[in-house]
Design a protein around this motif. Structure first.
Motif, short mmCIF file in Angstrom:
data_model
loop_
_atom_site.label_atom_id
_atom_site.label_comp_id
_atom_site.label_asym_id
_atom_site.label_seq_id
_atom_site.Cartn_x
_atom_site.Cartn_y
_atom_site.Cartn_z
N ARG A 1 0.84 -1.19 0.00
CA ARG A 1 0.00 0.00 0.00
C ARG A 1 0.87 1.24 0.00
O ARG A 1 1.90 1.30 0.68
N ILE B 1 -3.20 0.93 -3.68
CA ILE B 1 -2.59 -0.37 -3.45
C ILE B 1 -1.83 -0.77 -4.71
O ILE B 1 -2.17 -0.37 -5.82
N ASP C 1 -7.39 2.07 -3.10
CA ASP C 1 -7.33 1.24 -1.90
C ASP C 1 -8.70 1.22 -1.24
O ASP C 1 -9.09 2.17 -0.56
N GLN D 1 -2.39 -7.79 2.58
CA GLN D 1 -1.23 -8.00 1.70
C GLN D 1 -1.02 -9.49 1.44
O GLN D 1 -1.18 -10.32 2.33
#
Length: 409
Positions: free
Chosen positions: A295, A300, A314, A320
């Motif tokens: 991020r 992202i 995002d 992740q």
């Protein structure tokens, strides 16, 4: 209530522009918060299909419409659009829930209230116009006035109301025309005149344009919206045609398997879909698969199979390392020759290199398919764009136009 060169982009976005002019009627309606229609947890379920398919109907549908709203129920066949409309009209009795029209309770299963259709003050146009061939235009439109039980009307009053309705739909002078001598578009106007002749508080339209050819359908779409704006009637419109819903509506409810999955303005439905289903059903989307690699600020980083990185909004859809599918509209992509400037891009702009594998001319634009090292992506461009099959090109698009969803959503 999409992107190539600036002129093409502007034409495509015009109907969604946030600064589009608002007429006086719209200002009045926006200043009034009078609720015209309310559905609260309305449910109507049918038995499972014989082949083991899903239960049909509507599952706990809820929404509220202000006076003068043009509202569309949009979705594929069998999603519950028409069932919802028929429950509002009183043609179907829900299993549960509450329906109010103009503040009046017309259905409440717990209180055993179910007001019949002829007392709900609605006008309705069906997919088949139900024009009686043995009557002329005047008598077709006058029929609801003659059979109304709530009020007896004299000959002069009926004549005045019918002629006013015909003028409103652009059929002044057609009163004596036999119904059998009307075109499809004229029959649709007669059905509309019949629906509005009693000045209903609510107008219900069940795919009224589906029997028209493409050019007439577009013309009548404009006429229908003009009519609705002129008379200010709250309208519920059922359609599976996304372009109709986007162009005509103040609000849209997208339905899937009997549920409202997103209720929003046309612009937000198109630009900010809430689910993969909405992104797939409304408009055309490219799908880019990858892994959430990190991020940065409000973006992202999506790492593709070949190691390239694409930046997206995002939306906090995953942690992740999780797999994502990113939706990207073809018109949000700008195409240029591969030997164009390699200058640094503005923050939040993506650049990908690829090869043109398909180029199709569709009149108002070119539709390209580009191979990006193993996966295909579709992009639109102006009709005069010069790219040929096999040509190397550069694609650029804003991170804000790339909408991520979890891979299993």
């Amino acid at each position: 209530m999409v992107r190539a060169d600036d002129g093409y982009r502007d034409r495509l976005l015009r109907r969604f522009a946030p600064s589009e002019p608002v007429n006086i009627r719209s200002l009045i309606l926006m200043s009034s918060t009078e609720t015209m229609l309310e559905l609260a947890s309305v449910q109507k379920l049918y038995a499972p299909q014989a082949n083991g398919g899903p239960v049909g109907g509507v599952h706990a549908s809820s929404f509220t419409l202000d006076k003068g709203t043009f509202f569309s129920l949009l979705g594929p066949s069998g999603c519950g659009k028409t069932t919802t409309l028929r429950c509002i009209a009183g043609l179907e009795e829900p299993d549960s829930g509450i329906i109010r029209i103009g503040g009046n309770l017309v259905f409440d299963e717990k209180s055993n209230v179910s007001v019949p259709l002829n007392r709900r003050n609605i006008g309705m146009v069906f997919q088949s116009y139900a024009i009686w061939p043995h009557m002329d235009v005047f008598e077709n439109v006058a029929f609801p006035l003659r059979v109304a039980k709530d009020k007896r009307r004299g000959k002069d009053e009926i004549g005045r109301m019918v002629n006013e309705a015909l003028e409103t739909v652009g059929l002044g002078g057609y009163a004596d025309r036999p119904a059998t001598r009307l075109s499809g578009g004229q029959q649709q106007r007669v059905a509309l005149a019949r629906a509005i002749v009693r000045k209903p508080s609510l107008l219900l339209l069940d795919e009224p344009l589906s029997n028209l050819d493409a050019s007439l359908r577009e013309e009548m779409r404009d006429e229908l919206r003009r009519l609705q704006q002129n008379i200010g009637v709250t309208t519920v419109y059922v359609t599976h045609d996304q372009s109709e819903a986007l162009e005509m509506s103040d609000q849209i409810a997208v339905m899937e398997h009997g549920r409202v999955v997103q209720l929003d303005t046309p612009r937000k439905i198109y630009r900010q879909p809430s689910s993969r289903f909405v992104a797939e059903f409304v408009g055309t989307s490219n799908w880019i698969d990858g892994i959430l690699a990190g991020r940065e600020s409000d973006l992202i980083a999506l790492r593709l199979v070949d190691g390239r990185v694409v930046y997206c909004k995002d939306l906090a859809v995953a942690a992740q390392g999780k797999a994502l599918r990113v939706a990207l509209r073809p018109e949000a992509i700008a195409i240029s020759a591969a030997d164009s400037s390699k200058d640094a891009l503005p923050p939040g702009t993506n650049r990908l290199e690829g090869v043109v594998t398909f180029a199709g001319f569709v009149g108002n634009m070119m539709r390209y398919r580009i191979d990006l090292n193993g996966f295909q992506i579709q992009a639109y461009a102006p009709p005069q764009s010069p790219f040929d099959l096999g040509q190397k090109v550069t694609l650029t698009f804003a991170a804000g136009d790339a909408i991520p969803f979890t891979a299993t959503a």
